[in-house]
Design a protein around this motif. Structure first.
Motif, PDB file in Angstrom:
ATOM      1  N   THR A   1       0.827  -1.211   0.000  1.00  0.00           N
ATOM      2  CA  THR A   1       0.000   0.000   0.000  1.00  0.00           C
ATOM      3  C   THR A   1       0.855   1.253   0.000  1.00  0.00           C
ATOM      4  O   THR A   1       0.617   2.190  -0.776  1.00  0.00           O
ATOM      5  N   THR A   2       1.871   1.272   0.867  1.00  0.00           N
ATOM      6  CA  THR A   2       2.744   2.449   0.957  1.00  0.00           C
ATOM      7  C   THR A   2       3.540   2.640  -0.321  1.00  0.00           C
ATOM      8  O   THR A   2       3.705   3.762  -0.812  1.00  0.00           O
ATOM      9  N   ALA A   3       4.040   1.543  -0.874  1.00  0.00           N
ATOM     10  CA  ALA A   3       4.825   1.621  -2.110  1.00  0.00           C
ATOM     11  C   ALA A   3       3.990   2.205  -3.240  1.00  0.00           C
ATOM     12  O   ALA A   3       4.468   3.043  -4.023  1.00  0.00           O
ATOM     13  N   TYR A   4       2.738   1.776  -3.329  1.00  0.00           N
ATOM     14  CA  TYR A   4       1.870   2.292  -4.383  1.00  0.00           C
ATOM     15  C   TYR A   4       1.590   3.778  -4.176  1.00  0.00           C
ATOM     16  O   TYR A   4       1.605   4.565  -5.130  1.00  0.00           O
ATOM     17  N   GLN A   5       1.347   4.173  -2.925  1.00  0.00           N
ATOM     18  CA  GLN A   5       1.070   5.577  -2.641  1.00  0.00           C
ATOM     19  C   GLN A   5       2.286   6.452  -2.962  1.00  0.00           C
ATOM     20  O   GLN A   5       2.160   7.524  -3.542  1.00  0.00           O
ATOM     21  N   VAL A   6       3.463   5.968  -2.590  1.00  0.00           N
ATOM     22  CA  VAL A   6       4.694   6.713  -2.906  1.00  0.00           C
ATOM     23  C   VAL A   6       4.855   6.836  -4.407  1.00  0.00           C
ATOM     24  O   VAL A   6       5.198   7.912  -4.938  1.00  0.00           O
ATOM     25  N   ALA A   7       4.624   5.739  -5.133  1.00  0.00           N
ATOM     26  CA  ALA A   7       4.758   5.759  -6.591  1.00  0.00           C
ATOM     27  C   ALA A   7       3.783   6.746  -7.220  1.00  0.00           C
ATOM     28  O   ALA A   7       4.135   7.492  -8.147  1.00  0.00           O
ATOM     29  N   VAL A   8       2.558   6.784  -6.724  1.00  0.00           N
ATOM     30  CA  VAL A   8       1.553   7.705  -7.259  1.00  0.00           C
ATOM     31  C   VAL A   8       1.975   9.149  -7.028  1.00  0.00           C
ATOM     32  O   VAL A   8       1.920   9.987  -7.941  1.00  0.00           O
ATOM     33  N   GLU A   9       2.405   9.468  -5.798  1.00  0.00           N
ATOM     34  CA  GLU A   9       2.769  10.850  -5.486  1.00  0.00           C
ATOM     35  C   GLU A   9       4.006  11.300  -6.268  1.00  0.00           C
ATOM     36  O   GLU A   9       4.066  12.433  -6.762  1.00  0.00           O
TER      37      GLU A   9
END
Length: 253
Positions: free
Chosen positions: A133-141
């Motif tokens: 979840t965190t990895a995806y959020q970081v990638a999106v931002e």
């Protein structure tokens, strides 16, 4: 090791704005670049010291003529500086061409398949230890901020604003070599003929010890071991070239 708390919001804001904080210190890519250039300069000067010293000491073993020693030393200095500069220019130009090709490839992939690239970026961060979840959020931002820079950094370790500069590399290498080469040339020309080789050897070994110390400190390596390596190598090189010069000078004479 566990941490009871993370950085405060003030520390994060200060780091993001460029204000000096402990958070920002270890991640300064410009500082790393400067250290790499300084280390390359030290190595270039070291090459200039060793190669020119070997030439002038070898000639001094064969002849006491000041003109012959000066001509050989100057020729070695010029040839070495040109060779170092040309070699560095060709090497760094190839590196820059590779970086530009990778940059263009990444731009094309982001343009043609952004969703796949986003998934790839998230996977890379997950592989570094972040949760899915965190990895995806970081990638999106990061993608929203600068997708190309994010991919170049994580995938390739390339800064698009700081690509390799062959002209700068060639100039730095040539100048460093020249500075190093001047020392043994002066050290063997200025003293009286009877003291030339002794003074040159002492000056060269002292300069090599200094270069070894600086190089070790830049690389956080043991100073004693680095200095010992360059001193032993330099002393053996000087002894060998002097012996060759004496032997062939006597045989030719």
């Amino acid at each position: 090791m566990t941490y009871e708390s993370g950085p405060t919001q003030e520390q994060v804001r200060a780091a993001a704005s460029g204000e000096p904080t402990h958070l920002a210190e270890p991640h300064d890519s410009e500082r790393t670049g400067r250290l790499n250039w300084l280390r390359a300069g030290v190595l270039g000067a070291n090459d200039g010291i060793v190669s020119t010293a070997g030439i002038v000491v070898g000639v001094a073993g064969a002849s006491s003529a000041t003109g012959a020693i000066f001509t050989a030393g100057l020729a070695g200095l010029v040839a070495g500086a040109v060779s170092m500069s040309l070699g560095e220019y060709v090497s760094v130009s190839s590196q820059r061409d590779s970086e530009r090709a990778l940059l263009a490839k990444e731009k094309s992939e982001l343009s043609t398949d952004p969703d796949e690239e986003l998934a790839e970026l998230a996977a890379l961060y997950q592989a570094k230890g972040l949760s899915e979840t965190t990895a995806y959020q970081v990638a999106v931002e990061l993608t929203e901020h600068d997708a190309l820079a994010a991919h170049l950094d994580v995938e390739l370790g390339i800064d698009p604003d700081n690509l390799a500069n062959p002209v700068q590399a060639a100039a730095a290498s040539g100048v460093a070599f020249t500075i190093g080469a001047v020392l043994p040339l002066l050290a063997i020309l200025l003293p009286p003929p009877a003291w030339r080789v002794r003074v040159c050897v002492v000056a060269v070994l002292a300069a090599l010890a200094l270069a070894g110390t600086i190089s070790a400190r830049l690389g956080s390596a043991p100073v004693g071991r680095a200095v010992l390596r360059v001193l032993v190598g330099g002393a053996l090189g000087l002894a060998f070239t002097y012996a060759v010069g004496s032997l062939f000078g006597t045989a030719v004479g």
